[in-house]
Enzyme design. Structure first.
Site, PDB file in Angstrom:
ATOM      1  N   LYS A 293     -15.906   7.239  -9.002  1.00  0.00           N
ATOM      2  CA  LYS A 293     -14.677   6.590  -8.522  1.00  0.00           C
ATOM      3  C   LYS A 293     -15.118   5.305  -7.822  1.00  0.00           C
ATOM      4  O   LYS A 293     -15.830   5.354  -6.815  1.00  0.00           O
ATOM      5  CB  LYS A 293     -13.941   7.527  -7.559  1.00  0.00           C
ATOM      6  CG  LYS A 293     -12.651   6.939  -6.989  1.00  0.00           C
ATOM      7  CD  LYS A 293     -11.907   8.037  -6.233  1.00  0.00           C
ATOM      8  CE  LYS A 293     -10.744   7.530  -5.432  1.00  0.00           C
ATOM      9  NZ  LYS A 293     -10.191   8.567  -4.544  1.00  0.00           N
TER      10      LYS A 293
ATOM     11  N   ASP B  97     -14.197   2.279  -5.772  1.00  0.00           N
ATOM     12  CA  ASP B  97     -13.113   1.910  -4.862  1.00  0.00           C
ATOM     13  C   ASP B  97     -13.293   0.485  -4.344  1.00  0.00           C
ATOM     14  O   ASP B  97     -14.389  -0.099  -4.426  1.00  0.00           O
ATOM     15  CB  ASP B  97     -13.121   2.910  -3.690  1.00  0.00           C
ATOM     16  CG  ASP B  97     -11.776   3.077  -3.013  1.00  0.00           C
ATOM     17  OD1 ASP B  97     -10.872   2.271  -3.268  1.00  0.00           O
ATOM     18  OD2 ASP B  97     -11.640   4.018  -2.207  1.00  0.00           O
ATOM     19  N   MET B  98     -12.240  -0.090  -3.803  1.00  0.00           N
ATOM     20  CA  MET B  98     -12.292  -1.408  -3.157  1.00  0.00           C
ATOM     21  C   MET B  98     -11.171  -1.426  -2.124  1.00  0.00           C
ATOM     22  O   MET B  98     -10.006  -1.483  -2.484  1.00  0.00           O
ATOM     23  CB  MET B  98     -12.040  -2.497  -4.195  1.00  0.00           C
ATOM     24  CG  MET B  98     -12.136  -3.882  -3.611  1.00  0.00           C
ATOM     25  SD  MET B  98     -11.036  -5.028  -4.412  1.00  0.00           S
ATOM     26  CE  MET B  98     -11.630  -6.576  -3.778  1.00  0.00           C
ATOM     27  N   ASN B  99     -11.554  -1.328  -0.851  1.00  0.00           N
ATOM     28  CA  ASN B  99     -10.534  -1.078   0.163  1.00  0.00           C
ATOM     29  C   ASN B  99     -10.125  -2.261   1.014  1.00  0.00           C
ATOM     30  O   ASN B  99      -9.566  -2.073   2.101  1.00  0.00           O
ATOM     31  CB  ASN B  99     -10.980   0.076   1.058  1.00  0.00           C
ATOM     32  CG  ASN B  99     -10.757   1.409   0.369  1.00  0.00           C
ATOM     33  OD1 ASN B  99      -9.628   1.754   0.043  1.00  0.00           O
ATOM     34  ND2 ASN B  99     -11.821   2.133   0.105  1.00  0.00           N
TER      35      ASN B  99
ATOM     36  N   ARG C 176     -10.088  -2.622   7.467  1.00  0.00           N
ATOM     37  CA  ARG C 176     -10.612  -1.256   7.438  1.00  0.00           C
ATOM     38  C   ARG C 176     -12.071  -1.247   7.921  1.00  0.00           C
ATOM     39  O   ARG C 176     -12.927  -0.596   7.322  1.00  0.00           O
ATOM     40  CB  ARG C 176     -10.506  -0.662   6.036  1.00  0.00           C
ATOM     41  CG  ARG C 176     -10.391   0.858   6.062  1.00  0.00           C
ATOM     42  CD  ARG C 176     -10.655   1.478   4.706  1.00  0.00           C
ATOM     43  NE  ARG C 176     -10.278   2.879   4.687  1.00  0.00           N
ATOM     44  CZ  ARG C 176     -10.864   3.788   3.938  1.00  0.00           C
ATOM     45  NH1 ARG C 176     -11.842   3.464   3.137  1.00  0.00           N
ATOM     46  NH2 ARG C 176     -10.470   5.037   3.971  1.00  0.00           N
TER      47      ARG C 176
ATOM     48  N   CYS D  22     -10.310   2.082  -8.524  1.00  0.00           N
ATOM     49  CA  CYS D  22      -9.398   2.405  -7.430  1.00  0.00           C
ATOM     50  C   CYS D  22      -9.458   1.229  -6.476  1.00  0.00           C
ATOM     51  O   CYS D  22     -10.470   0.531  -6.415  1.00  0.00           O
ATOM     52  CB  CYS D  22      -9.938   3.679  -6.754  1.00  0.00           C
ATOM     53  SG  CYS D  22      -9.163   4.138  -5.200  1.00  0.00           S
TER      54      CYS D  22
ATOM     55  N   ASP E 213     -15.385   9.590  -0.407  1.00  0.00           N
ATOM     56  CA  ASP E 213     -15.989   8.830   0.691  1.00  0.00           C
ATOM     57  C   ASP E 213     -16.610   9.742   1.756  1.00  0.00           C
ATOM     58  O   ASP E 213     -16.011  10.754   2.137  1.00  0.00           O
ATOM     59  CB  ASP E 213     -14.851   8.001   1.321  1.00  0.00           C
ATOM     60  CG  ASP E 213     -15.356   6.916   2.223  1.00  0.00           C
ATOM     61  OD1 ASP E 213     -16.568   6.845   2.462  1.00  0.00           O
ATOM     62  OD2 ASP E 213     -14.513   6.111   2.669  1.00  0.00           O
TER      63      ASP E 213
ATOM     64  N   TRP F 147       0.854  -1.189   0.000  1.00  0.00           N
ATOM     65  CA  TRP F 147       0.000   0.000   0.000  1.00  0.00           C
ATOM     66  C   TRP F 147       0.898   1.251   0.000  1.00  0.00           C
ATOM     67  O   TRP F 147       1.896   1.305   0.718  1.00  0.00           O
ATOM     68  CB  TRP F 147      -0.915   0.010   1.237  1.00  0.00           C
ATOM     69  CG  TRP F 147      -1.676   1.291   1.357  1.00  0.00           C
ATOM     70  CD1 TRP F 147      -2.767   1.671   0.621  1.00  0.00           C
ATOM     71  CD2 TRP F 147      -1.387   2.375   2.234  1.00  0.00           C
ATOM     72  NE1 TRP F 147      -3.169   2.930   0.984  1.00  0.00           N
ATOM     73  CE2 TRP F 147      -2.340   3.389   1.979  1.00  0.00           C
ATOM     74  CE3 TRP F 147      -0.411   2.598   3.201  1.00  0.00           C
ATOM     75  CZ2 TRP F 147      -2.352   4.599   2.668  1.00  0.00           C
ATOM     76  CZ3 TRP F 147      -0.423   3.809   3.889  1.00  0.00           C
ATOM     77  CH2 TRP F 147      -1.394   4.793   3.619  1.00  0.00           C
TER      78      TRP F 147
ATOM     79  N   ASP G 125      -2.491   5.800  -3.170  1.00  0.00           N
ATOM     80  CA  ASP G 125      -2.847   6.791  -2.148  1.00  0.00           C
ATOM     81  C   ASP G 125      -1.661   7.678  -1.823  1.00  0.00           C
ATOM     82  O   ASP G 125      -1.801   8.702  -1.159  1.00  0.00           O
ATOM     83  CB  ASP G 125      -3.326   6.088  -0.876  1.00  0.00           C
ATOM     84  CG  ASP G 125      -4.790   5.695  -0.991  1.00  0.00           C
ATOM     85  OD1 ASP G 125      -5.476   6.228  -1.877  1.00  0.00           O
ATOM     86  OD2 ASP G 125      -5.239   4.845  -0.207  1.00  0.00           O
TER      87      ASP G 125
HETATM   88  C1  DGJ Z   1      -8.953   4.752  -0.828  1.00  0.00           C
HETATM   89  C2  DGJ Z   1      -8.718   5.627  -2.012  1.00  0.00           C
HETATM   90  O1  DGJ Z   1      -7.517   5.273  -2.642  1.00  0.00           O
HETATM   91  C3  DGJ Z   1      -8.714   7.071  -1.587  1.00  0.00           C
HETATM   92  O2  DGJ Z   1      -8.407   7.900  -2.665  1.00  0.00           O
HETATM   93  C4  DGJ Z   1     -10.049   7.398  -1.006  1.00  0.00           C
HETATM   94  O3  DGJ Z   1     -11.040   7.315  -1.978  1.00  0.00           O
HETATM   95  C5  DGJ Z   1     -10.350   6.481   0.165  1.00  0.00           C
HETATM   96  N1  DGJ Z   1     -10.211   5.117  -0.203  1.00  0.00           N
HETATM   97  C6  DGJ Z   1     -11.732   6.717   0.683  1.00  0.00           C
HETATM   98  O4  DGJ Z   1     -12.100   5.837   1.646  1.00  0.00           O
END
Ligand code: DGJ
Length: 732
Positions: free
Chosen positions: A478, A480-482, A445, A528, A369, A201, A550
């Site tokens: 956007k 995303d997938m965190n 997360r 993302c 977010d 990351w 990020d």
């Molecule tokens: C991870 C993304 O890479 C960031 O740019 C942002 O959108 C956050 N998530 C939001 O939770």
């Protein structure tokens, strides 16, 4: 015709632009052997049997059945299967209804046709009949009644050959697939190096170079996504290959889930490269009559180093993978709320940013977010895709309309694949997340992953996205997938299909992306994943740009963008000017330099423009002007690496040259000032040797030849983290 079959000698010759790939059918049993991959060679005369070493021990089984196993274990096969004695890495492992895992395939038939087929449910490169020819070779295991079709497409305008595989069960019993890779290439010799893109990351895609050894090197992800840690790319190359010199063979899997790429140096001085879906946590039940399709591998050959391979990948992806409204267009300059406000925003705050942004020439506001459910931190509400009207007072439509009135477009953030345990969705459907009964799933997360193998879950997600996107004039998403996938269990799938979760998950993501992009074709999609954990060609098929990392620090980005651009075009690299001290590394760099580096990507801002210094703010209109001036060139031109800061520890330099070689933009970044060293010569690449180029700032003229061989002296940069753009235009 880019693909020919030579009936008498029984070989296929696939010719891409300057590349040949040759497959032979040998012996009475019709084994399929890999003869050659590399620089284009004439059709005939060609001595296939000598190249395949058929006249040497252990000989083919018809001549020496005593040593059949040695034949299997040394023959350069076109697609390796497990169980008969090829003990090198196999591509296909099955389990039949009796529990056995033996499989061997031989040539049965083939077809050659113009054009390129799409893959059922999977992203893939595309090409017209005038550019592409496809070969499908069907091989059979007659004992199992299994059909394996190897699909190859040669691009006649590029040094590209793509491969994929279909496996069909023609028997009347269930066959389990335990491993189905997409490509296998056996190279002669072991004197090669490998490059791969490794990371973490905020440190994505660092170039790693290592030698092929007499063992296996494996580059892989079993995280459910292509990942920060690895990328589904490897290149095999001559030991002395560099950016401009040597044979390089690039492999890139068009897939966004688990993958493996194995390079194996073998006992007889051969190197096997295989690539495909990782066999860990993979299993597929193939009922009678069913077919499984493995994703596409793109193979790029370069006879002139890594640089030429890079430019081929860029051309292929820009023209034959990326689709939609923004395929060939400049993207709007956006300002994203994430690093500006994190979760702490409301209508008023966003409108104050939009107001300032519109004065400066920014073209879109993206609300990241924090706009839905009760989300004020990362501990809740994923899945509750309803606008939080306590923050967004007046509602989403009001906010979007007000932003539009200021002359800006509006974009929004989603994380559609996730669910927070603290959400109304989870309270209503605790079984909708991926989990194993009686085990509390592992948090990452603060969130779980939705079980997208269940169509009802997908329908819910789709309807929420559709509702939000239809309710206001939203022109950017956007996606995303965190987090990565763990606790692999689905309360929806039966016991015997639990091993299919990860691949089914990826297929479901693709299906969802397909529906959304078809339903909202005007929306610019940026994918993302906690920064750049899903930067792969699979996602590029749906989203023309991907958030790269990020880590938005300009100096860190030099390394991350350098690695990303080894394979992926600059037009796809999400890059923004962000605030300093940088939120990840605490470094302060000049605003101007941040602009130069973001320019080598999609370009945008990620800071609170109402709070930055007047001096920095004043630079924004000039930076945006610069973006509009150079973006066509950056998006469509040829990218050349000139110097790499990770190697020289002092400066970085790259250039983009227009296809007609009439315009060049050089970016030079002095990372660290060296004492008593005020100028530096750089050597440009890819210019027209005979042309005269004029520097549009200084009016100085140079020949293309002088710029490439004698070099260009960069002067007048004093201090760390400083940079310069040099724009050269060919004289008419
Ligand atoms: C991870 C993304 O890479 C960031 O740019 C942002 O959108 C956050 N998530 C939001 O939770």
């Amino acid at each position: 015709m880019g693909i020919k079959f030579f009936e008498e000698k029984k070989f296929f010759k696939l010719d891409a632009k300057d590349t040949s790939y040759i497959i032979g059918i040998v012996d009475e049993e019709k084994f399929l052997g890999h003869v050659y991959f590399g620089k284009r060679i004439p059709d005939e005369p060609l001595d296939i049997s000598s190249l395949l070493r058929l006249n040497e021990p252990p000989f083919v089984p018809s001549k020496n059945n005593r040593d059949r196993m040695s034949f299997y274990d040394s023959f350069p096969t076109e697609y390796s299967t497990h169980g008969l004695g090829d003990f090198r890495e196999s591509c296909l492992v099955i389990r039949d209804s009796n529990g056995h895992s033996v499989c061997g395939i031989n040539y049965c038939s083939h077809i050659i046709y113009r054009g390129k087929p799409q893959l059922e449910g999977l992203p893939a490169t595309f090409g017209d009949k005038d550019l592409c020819t496809t070969l499908e070779i069907t091989c059979c295991d007659k004992v199992l009644n299994l059909e394996v079709t190897l699909v190859y497409t040669a691009f006649e305008n590029l040094d590209v050959i793509t491969r994929s595989v279909r496996v069909k069960n023609n028997s009347d019993k269930v066959i389990k697939l335990e491993k189905v890779l997409s490509a296998c290439v056996d190279f002669d010799g072991i004197d090669y190096d490998i490059i791969s893109l490794h990371g973490s990351w905020a440190r994505e895609r660092r170039v790693q170079r290592m030698p092929v050894g007499l063992d296996k090197r494996s580059i892989n992800s079993i995280r459910g996504e292509s990942s920060h840690q690895s990328n589904p790319f490897i290149a095999l190359m001559d030991k002395d290959a560099n950016d401009d010199y040597g044979n390089v063979y690039g492999f890139n899997l068009v897939y966004s889930g688990n993958f493996t790429a194995v390079v194996e140096g073998g006992q007889f001085d051969t190197t096997r490269v295989v690539m495909g879906i990782h066999p860990t946590n993979f299993e597929w039940t193939l009922a009678p009559g069913e077919e499984f399709t493995a994703p596409e591998v793109v193979m790029v050959y370069s006879d002139k180093g890594i640089g030429k391979m890079t430019r081929t990948f860029h051309d292929l992806y820009r023209n034959h993978l990326i689709r939609g409204k923004y395929k060939d267009r400049k993207r709007p300059v956006l300002i994203n709320s994430w690093e500006a406000t994190y979760f702490d925003f409301n209508t008023e705050k966003l409108l104050s940013i939009a107001k300032e942004a519109s004065k400066l020439g920014i073209e879109m506001l993206v609300m990241d977010d924090g706009w839905f459910g009760k989300r004020n931190s990362d501990n809740c509400s994923l899945g509750d895709w309803y606008v939080n009207e306590e923050k967004i007072k007046g509602g989403l439509k009001y906010l979007v309309d007000e932003v539009n009135k200021l002359g800006l477009e509006f974009g929004i953030w989603f994380e559609p694949e996730m669910i927070s345990p603290d959400s109304d969705l989870y309270r209503a459907h605790p079984d909708w997340c991926i989990h194993v009964p009686n085990r509390t799933p592992v948090l990452c997360r603060n969130q779980y992953v939705l079980d997208l193998t269940n169509d009802e879950v997908v329908e819910y997600v789709y309807s929420r996205l559709k509702d939000i996107l239809s309710g206001a004039n939203i022109t950017y998403v956007k996606w995303d997938m965190n987090r990565q996938l763990s606790d692999l269990g689905s309360s929806f799938l039966p016991k015997e299909k639990q091993g299919e979760i990860q691949h089914r998950y990826v297929l479901a993501v693709y299906k969802l992306l397909d529906r959304i992009t078809k339903e909202f074709p005007h929306v610019l999609l940026e994918s993302c994943s906690g920064g750049g954990a899903r930067f792969d060609p699979g996602m590029l098929y749906y989203s023309p740009q991907i958030w790269c990392s990020d880590n938005t620090d300009a100096i860190e980005r030099l390394v991350i963008q350098h690695g990303t651009a080894i394979v992926y075009p600059l037009s796809a690299i999400g890059a923004h000017v962000s605030d300093c001290p940088n939120h990840i590394v605490g470094r302060t760099t000049p605003f101007e330099t941040r602009g130069f580096i973001a320019l080598a990507g999609t370009f945008g801002y990620e800071l609170d423009i109402t709070r930055i210094s007047e001096e920095d703010r004043k630079m924004i209109p000039g930076q945006i002007k610069m973006y509009h001036k150079y973006n066509d060139l950056i998006r469509t031109g040829d990218y050349y690496r000139i110097a790499n800061y990770t190697e020289n520890h002092q400066y970085d330099c790259w250039a983009v040259v227009s296809k007609d070689k009439a315009e060049v933009l050089v970016t030079y970044i002095q990372v660290l000032q060296r004492p008593n060293y005020r100028s530096r010569r750089i050597y440009l690449k890819g210019l027209d040797e005979n042309a005269v180029y004029r520097n549009t700032e200084t009016n100085q003229a140079y020949t293309g030849s002088a710029l490439m061989h004698a070099g260009l002296n960069i002067i007048g940069i004093h201090g760390d983290f400083k940079g310069k753009l040099i724009h050269l235009v060919k004289e008419k």
